[in-house]
Motif scaffolding. Structure first.
Motif, PDB file in Angstrom:
ATOM      1  N   SER A  38      -4.148   2.191  -2.148  1.00  0.00           N
ATOM      2  CA  SER A  38      -3.865   0.799  -1.813  1.00  0.00           C
ATOM      3  C   SER A  38      -3.477  -0.103  -2.902  1.00  0.00           C
ATOM      4  N   CYS A  39      -2.810  -1.119  -2.550  1.00  0.00           N
ATOM      5  CA  CYS A  39      -2.875  -2.341  -3.652  1.00  0.00           C
ATOM      6  C   CYS A  39      -4.213  -2.782  -4.329  1.00  0.00           C
ATOM      7  N   MET A  40      -5.087  -2.842  -3.116  1.00  0.00           N
ATOM      8  CA  MET A  40      -6.304  -3.515  -3.739  1.00  0.00           C
ATOM      9  C   MET A  40      -6.967  -2.318  -4.522  1.00  0.00           C
TER      10      MET A  40
ATOM     11  N   ASN B 208       0.879  -1.102   0.219  1.00  0.00           N
ATOM     12  CA  ASN B 208      -0.053  -0.105   0.017  1.00  0.00           C
ATOM     13  C   ASN B 208       0.721   1.321  -0.004  1.00  0.00           C
ATOM     14  N   CYS B 209       1.838   1.201  -0.699  1.00  0.00           N
ATOM     15  CA  CYS B 209       2.999   2.215  -0.661  1.00  0.00           C
ATOM     16  C   CYS B 209       2.493   3.821  -1.326  1.00  0.00           C
ATOM     17  N   GLY B 210       1.471   3.515  -2.291  1.00  0.00           N
ATOM     18  CA  GLY B 210       0.774   4.389  -3.202  1.00  0.00           C
ATOM     19  C   GLY B 210       1.686   5.127  -4.159  1.00  0.00           C
ATOM     20  N   GLU B 211       2.610   4.544  -4.587  1.00  0.00           N
ATOM     21  CA  GLU B 211       3.433   5.008  -5.566  1.00  0.00           C
ATOM     22  C   GLU B 211       2.878   4.835  -7.116  1.00  0.00           C
ATOM     23  N   CYS B 212       1.629   4.129  -7.255  1.00  0.00           N
ATOM     24  CA  CYS B 212       0.875   3.885  -8.561  1.00  0.00           C
ATOM     25  C   CYS B 212      -0.136   5.225  -8.352  1.00  0.00           C
ATOM     26  N   ARG B 213      -0.067   5.961  -7.321  1.00  0.00           N
ATOM     27  CA  ARG B 213      -0.959   6.994  -7.173  1.00  0.00           C
ATOM     28  C   ARG B 213      -2.516   6.684  -6.936  1.00  0.00           C
TER      29      ARG B 213
ATOM     30  N   ASP C 257       1.843   0.373 -14.105  1.00  0.00           N
ATOM     31  CA  ASP C 257       2.016   1.421 -13.255  1.00  0.00           C
ATOM     32  C   ASP C 257       2.390   1.212 -12.080  1.00  0.00           C
ATOM     33  N   CYS C 258       2.384  -0.131 -11.689  1.00  0.00           N
ATOM     34  CA  CYS C 258       3.065  -0.437 -10.466  1.00  0.00           C
ATOM     35  C   CYS C 258       4.498  -0.709 -10.645  1.00  0.00           C
ATOM     36  N   PRO C 259       5.288   0.158 -10.026  1.00  0.00           N
ATOM     37  CA  PRO C 259       6.989  -0.201 -10.089  1.00  0.00           C
ATOM     38  C   PRO C 259       7.411  -1.556  -9.610  1.00  0.00           C
TER      39      PRO C 259
HETATM   40  S1  SF4 Z   1       0.124  -1.407  -6.326  1.00  0.00           S
HETATM   41 FE1  SF4 Z   1       2.372  -1.453  -6.422  1.00  0.00          FE
HETATM   42  S2  SF4 Z   1       2.643   0.979  -6.287  1.00  0.00           S
HETATM   43 FE2  SF4 Z   1       0.383   0.562  -5.949  1.00  0.00          FE
HETATM   44  S3  SF4 Z   1       0.340   0.799  -3.685  1.00  0.00           S
HETATM   45 FE3  SF4 Z   1       0.594  -1.597  -4.268  1.00  0.00          FE
HETATM   46  S4  SF4 Z   1       2.941  -1.936  -4.255  1.00  0.00           S
HETATM   47 FE4  SF4 Z   1       2.567   0.073  -4.349  1.00  0.00          FE
END
Ligand code: SF4
Length: 272
Positions: free
Chosen positions: A26-28, A18-23, A43-45
């Protein structure tokens, strides 16, 4: 390769940090955004290129509600093209106007062209366009019986009963409670008239969203510890002239229209 439609299947592949780097938060939420077409796996690095390449092509994007609406209208417009307007006008309670069908709806005239496009003095939106096209295609011209029944008693109405009760009847009850005078004035402006013979309700008005599908709206105001109540009934012939889904959309459209008018015309410009 198996199709991938469920966001949970995508979620299993993610880092779950749930790091939010994909803007998205959460991952869900990211997995849901991917199946809705708002994000792509790339979009998820933290997803490696091999996974993106292997899984990306299997994702089946869900249609958004707006896309579903466009598709539904296109399907109906396609069917309308083979409708003989001259032959249909009588059974619909409509008239012909320059090759278009003129259907009276809530005190206004809605014009349907042979290609299924629609024009009116009011704003045309899905809530009225979809039911009117369905009415043209389905209405058998059944004569009113004078017997009023609830949504659940209509043919296939059971599937819509709860939605209708929650999204239309309950929403209208709240508006009628908060703006009683204005609410019933608006109904009269839209052509509603008192039920012949009266009823036990404080207000019983017959509204004609479609010429052969009247709605009977009953409202009992709150009194001495008893909650207010509002129900909408239909003539028993309604199942032969329209489908319950279209009735639901018409009701939902009325709610939206009343909300907008109340905000515009109520003393403080507030719904509640
Ligand atoms: S999908 Fe990837 S980038 Fe987005 S919150 Fe989850 S781990 Fe982070």
């Amino acid at each position: 390769m198996a199709e991938l439609k469920n966001p949970l299947e995508l979620y299993k592949l993610l880092k779950k940090s749930n790091c939010g780097e994909c803007r998205v938060p959460s991952c869900m939420a990211f997995a849901v955004a991917v199946v809705q077409g708002q994000k792509t796996l790339a979009d998820c690095p933290y997803l490696d290129e091999d996974t993106v390449a292997a899984v990306g092509g299997r994702v089946v994007r869900h249609k958004s509600f707006a896309e579903e609406q466009v598709k539904s209208l296109q399907d109906l417009q396609q069917k309308i093209r083979s409708t003989d307007f001259a032959a249909a006008a009588g059974r619909l309670g409509a008239t012909l106007a320059g090759g278009r069908l003129a259907i009276p709806c809530l005190g206004k005239e809605f014009l349907i062209a042979p290609d299924g496009t629609m024009a009116s003095p009011c704003h045309v939106n899905f809530w009225v366009h979809y039911p009117l096209l369905n009415y043209v295609l389905r209405c058998q011209g059944a004569v009113l019986t004078g017997e009023w029944i609830g949504m659940g008693e209509l043919k296939e109405g059971g599937d819509w009963d709860q939605f209708f009760s929650h999204r239309v009847e309950e929403a209208m009850r709240q508006l009628a409670d908060a703006h009683t005078e204005l609410f019933f004035e608006m109904l009269e402006v839209f052509g509603a008239g008192p039920l012949a013979g009266g009823s036990s309700a404080d207000y019983s008005l017959v509204l004609r969203p479609l010429p052969k599908v009247p709605f009977l709206l009953n409202y009992w105001a709150q009194e001495e510890g008893i909650d207010s109540k509002l129900n909408i009934l239909f003539d028993r012939s309604a199942s032969r002239n329209i489908d319950p889904g279209s009735i639901f959309y018409l009701g939902g459209g009325l709610v939206e229209m009343f909300r907008q008018l109340i905000v515009r015309h109520s003393r403080d410009g507030k719904l509640f």
